[in-house]
Design an enzyme around this catalytic site. Structure first.
Site, PDB file in Angstrom:
ATOM      1  N   LYS A  46       0.868  -1.190   0.000  1.00  0.00           N
ATOM      2  CA  LYS A  46       0.000   0.000   0.000  1.00  0.00           C
ATOM      3  C   LYS A  46       0.896   1.228   0.000  1.00  0.00           C
ATOM      4  CE  LYS A  46      -4.397   1.213   0.226  1.00  0.00           C
ATOM      5  NZ  LYS A  46      -5.583   0.535  -0.312  1.00  0.00           N
TER       6      LYS A  46
ATOM      7  N   ASP B 180      -6.932   4.431  -4.611  1.00  0.00           N
ATOM      8  CA  ASP B 180      -7.596   4.320  -3.302  1.00  0.00           C
ATOM      9  C   ASP B 180      -8.206   5.699  -3.060  1.00  0.00           C
ATOM     10  OD1 ASP B 180      -7.873   2.472  -0.797  1.00  0.00           O
ATOM     11  OD2 ASP B 180      -7.235   4.360   0.072  1.00  0.00           O
TER      12      ASP B 180
HETATM   13  P1  NDP Z   1     -12.806   8.028  -2.910  1.00  0.00           P
HETATM   14  O1  NDP Z   1     -11.721   8.985  -2.719  1.00  0.00           O
HETATM   15  O2  NDP Z   1     -13.360   7.795  -4.269  1.00  0.00           O
HETATM   16  O3  NDP Z   1     -14.033   8.358  -1.940  1.00  0.00           O
HETATM   17  C1  NDP Z   1     -13.872   8.405  -0.575  1.00  0.00           C
HETATM   18  C2  NDP Z   1     -15.193   8.794   0.052  1.00  0.00           C
HETATM   19  O4  NDP Z   1     -15.107   8.652   1.457  1.00  0.00           O
HETATM   20  C3  NDP Z   1     -15.556  10.229  -0.227  1.00  0.00           C
HETATM   21  O5  NDP Z   1     -16.953  10.369  -0.237  1.00  0.00           O
HETATM   22  C4  NDP Z   1     -14.948  10.944   0.979  1.00  0.00           C
HETATM   23  O6  NDP Z   1     -15.545  12.175   1.278  1.00  0.00           O
HETATM   24  C5  NDP Z   1     -15.198   9.949   2.073  1.00  0.00           C
HETATM   25  N1  NDP Z   1     -14.153  10.095   3.116  1.00  0.00           N
HETATM   26  C6  NDP Z   1     -12.825   9.968   2.955  1.00  0.00           C
HETATM   27  N2  NDP Z   1     -12.179  10.209   4.101  1.00  0.00           N
HETATM   28  C7  NDP Z   1     -13.126  10.481   4.994  1.00  0.00           C
HETATM   29  C8  NDP Z   1     -13.102  10.811   6.367  1.00  0.00           C
HETATM   30  N3  NDP Z   1     -11.938  10.918   7.026  1.00  0.00           N
HETATM   31  N4  NDP Z   1     -14.290  10.998   6.992  1.00  0.00           N
HETATM   32  C9  NDP Z   1     -15.459  10.888   6.321  1.00  0.00           C
HETATM   33  N5  NDP Z   1     -15.541  10.584   5.020  1.00  0.00           N
HETATM   34  C10 NDP Z   1     -14.402  10.382   4.361  1.00  0.00           C
HETATM   35  O7  NDP Z   1     -12.254   6.642  -2.308  1.00  0.00           O
HETATM   36  P2  NDP Z   1     -12.767   5.164  -2.553  1.00  0.00           P
HETATM   37  O8  NDP Z   1     -14.233   5.145  -2.769  1.00  0.00           O
HETATM   38  O9  NDP Z   1     -11.891   4.542  -3.555  1.00  0.00           O
HETATM   39  O10 NDP Z   1     -12.400   4.481  -1.146  1.00  0.00           O
HETATM   40  C11 NDP Z   1     -13.323   4.418  -0.051  1.00  0.00           C
HETATM   41  C12 NDP Z   1     -12.901   3.311   0.887  1.00  0.00           C
HETATM   42  O11 NDP Z   1     -12.901   2.056   0.183  1.00  0.00           O
HETATM   43  C13 NDP Z   1     -11.506   3.443   1.489  1.00  0.00           C
HETATM   44  O12 NDP Z   1     -11.510   2.881   2.794  1.00  0.00           O
HETATM   45  C14 NDP Z   1     -10.665   2.558   0.577  1.00  0.00           C
HETATM   46  O13 NDP Z   1      -9.493   2.120   1.210  1.00  0.00           O
HETATM   47  C15 NDP Z   1     -11.638   1.421   0.342  1.00  0.00           C
HETATM   48  N6  NDP Z   1     -11.362   0.602  -0.838  1.00  0.00           N
HETATM   49  C16 NDP Z   1     -11.287   1.155  -2.087  1.00  0.00           C
HETATM   50  C17 NDP Z   1     -11.071   0.350  -3.177  1.00  0.00           C
HETATM   51  C18 NDP Z   1     -11.095   0.894  -4.557  1.00  0.00           C
HETATM   52  O14 NDP Z   1     -11.072   0.089  -5.499  1.00  0.00           O
HETATM   53  N7  NDP Z   1     -11.179   2.200  -4.773  1.00  0.00           N
HETATM   54  C19 NDP Z   1     -10.830  -1.096  -3.035  1.00  0.00           C
HETATM   55  C20 NDP Z   1     -11.014  -1.589  -1.689  1.00  0.00           C
HETATM   56  C21 NDP Z   1     -11.235  -0.748  -0.638  1.00  0.00           C
HETATM   57  P3  NDP Z   1     -14.767  13.546   0.911  1.00  0.00           P
HETATM   58  O15 NDP Z   1     -14.929  13.700  -0.556  1.00  0.00           O
HETATM   59  O16 NDP Z   1     -15.484  14.577   1.704  1.00  0.00           O
HETATM   60  O17 NDP Z   1     -13.352  13.361   1.340  1.00  0.00           O
END
Ligand code: NDP
Length: 449
Positions: free
Chosen positions: A129, A169
């Site tokens: 990671k 991510d």
């Molecule tokens: P994105 O950046 O596309 O979206 C993240 C989302 O989560 C946004 O809506 C963001 O809001 C919100 N968010 C992020 N940090 C915080 C926080 N500290 N508190 C509240 N809301 C938060 O990321 P992903 O959708 O790709 O990833 C989301 C999760 O899924 C993560 O845990 C990631 O590790 C996991 N994941 C992702 C994969 C992938 O293929 N993308 C695969 C497996 C797991 P805002 O815009 O306001 O920051």
């Protein structure tokens, strides 16, 4: 939960001492080591070969300075990380996170979880990671590009299609992967599958964008079926509104569920008639705006400040898809009191240990992220295969393989959970099923790392 055996408690104490001030890493390790107690008792060869001690220590960590120039001509400095945690079953593989909360402990927790997740997919991928404390919010395209280029200028020395293949991510989607891929190609003069999540016109895989969210729903569907349940007619609450949340919402809807809430880090929207996903895609993917904009054109929807309140909305199925520790013990109690029957994690470690204990004590269906969100990395694995073959599968072909993989993960997690205790304990099952393949590979390869 606490340790039963002195051996695992001692190991946990050493992890806390040797990796100070990294609470997320400690949390992820503790969850896995708790599941490992029966495994160590049944398999003394792993203890003898020091597998448990070795698996909690990353093989390699790279930390580097990332300097870039903002639109006002000022020099900015961030810190970059790549944790190459375990390569026993394949090249390191795992995403890159760009978020101000990134530090070494966060990247280590994510890299550690990735080892087991990647193993569960059945594909040959080790765990890794990376990321940076760079905050992409409010940055121009030019600033994002210059950051990504600077980040890759160092990272390219440590990765490669047979060494380490990063992906996206939080904060890293198709745009960022494109800038990083372009810089890698320029520096190395090689067009190779060194990153996944690429654009379709330069080696990306169809269905990669949808894969984590879709896979999460495929896993949830399997889990619900064990209790003769399905998404049909169920109310679904999903936190986040990024890549995982959007495509989880899309698939949950296709499977007959009604998604009534989504959030971002500022607040959440609730629409009892069901969220209009096309509008969300426009706001988040195209305009890159905040989720509260949604209510301007949707009078039946309500926006509430503060993201944690989303768990007070009554629902049958909850899919946390934002970030680590976003769902605590209090939120879990509220969800349970409101009648939730299944919680499946799209994010990595979104539920605190207190929340997990509450779900398990109540006997509802609970899926840990390392099993239920593995569809993203599985499809990245399929992207790597397509790149090696210099060939592309259709959307339907990739989606079918993804469904097969999620079904397989559900089966092996349940089998391992049944063998080692309780068939409904997906935490135990996922940890053990993921661990065994890696442990056997480490054992066969002798004491190297
Ligand atoms: P994105 O950046 O596309 O979206 C993240 C989302 O989560 C946004 O809506 C963001 O809001 C919100 N968010 C992020 N940090 C915080 C926080 N500290 N508190 C509240 N809301 C938060 O990321 P992903 O959708 O790709 O990833 C989301 C999760 O899924 C993560 O845990 C990631 O590790 C996991 N994941 C992702 C994969 C992938 O293929 N993308 C695969 C497996 C797991 P805002 O815009 O306001 O920051």
């Amino acid at each position: 939960m606490e340790f039963r055996t002195e051996y695992m408690q001692d190991l946990m104490n050493r992890v806390v001492k040797n990796h100070p001030a990294q609470p997320e890493f400690h949390q992820a390790v503790k969850e896995v080591l708790l599941s490992m107690e029966p495994v160590a008792e049944k398999n003394p060869q792993y203890v003898q070969a020091g597998i448990f001690e070795r698996i909690v220590e990353p093989e390699r960590i790279v930390i580097f300075r990332v300097s870039w120039v903002d639109d006002n001509g000022n020099v900015q400095v961030n810190r970059g990380y790549r944790v190459q945690f375990n390569s026993a079953i394949g090249p390191y593989k795992g995403g890159l996170r760009l978020h101000p909360s990134v530090n070494l402990g966060v990247i280590k927790f994510l890299g550690f979880e990735q080892i087991f997740k990647n193993s569960l997919t059945g594909l040959p991928m080790g765990g890794g990671k990376g990321g940076s404390d760079f905050d992409p919010k409010g940055k121009s395209d030019g600033e994002i590009m210059r950051f990504c280029q600077s980040f890759m200028t160092e990272l390219c020395k440590h990765i490669g299609p047979d060494t380490d293949v990063p992906a996206g991510d939080i904060g890293v989607g198709g745009r960022e992967i494109g800038y990083m891929f372009g810089q890698y190609k320029r520096l190395r003069n090689e067009f190779t599958g060194v990153l996944t999540g690429k654009g379709l016109n330069y080696g990306g895989s169809l269905a990669r964008t949808q894969a984590t969210g879709y896979g999460l729903c495929y896993f949830t569907k399997e889990m619900l079926a064990t209790r003769n349940e399905s998404f049909q007619g169920k109310t679904v609450v999903i936190s986040g509104s990024g890549n995982v949340a959007i495509y989880a919402a899309e698939k949950a809807t296709q499977l007959g569920g009604k998604v009534v809430a989504l959030s971002d880090s500022n607040g959440y929207i609730y629409d009892e008639n069901g969220i209009d996903l096309d509008a969300i895609k426009q706001i988040k993917e195209v305009e890159r705006k905040r989720i509260k904009v949604y209510v301007e054109n949707h009078p039946s929807a309500k926006y509430t400040e503060g993201c944690k309140g989303i768990w007070t909305i009554p629902c049958d199925i909850a899919l946390p898809c934002a970030t680590q520790n976003e769902l605590d013990g209090e939120a879990a109690k509220t969800l349970l009191a409101n009648g939730v029957i299944a919680v499946a994690e799209g994010a990595n470690m979104p539920s605190t240990p207190e929340a997990v204990d509450a779900f398990q004590a109540a006997g509802i269906l609970y899926a840990p992220g390392k099993a239920s969100n593995a569809g993203g990395v599985a499809t990245s694995g399929l992207e790597m295969s397509q790149n090696s073959m210099r060939y592309s599968w259709t959307f339907e072909e990739v989606d079918e393989k993804l469904q097969g993989i999620m079904k397989h993960i559900h089966t092996i997690a349940r089998e391992a959970a049944t063998e080692y205790g309780n068939p409904d304990d997906y935490v135990l099952g996922a940890n053990i099923a993921g661990f065994l393949k890696v442990a056997d590979a480490m054992y066969c390869q002798g004491i190297t790392y």
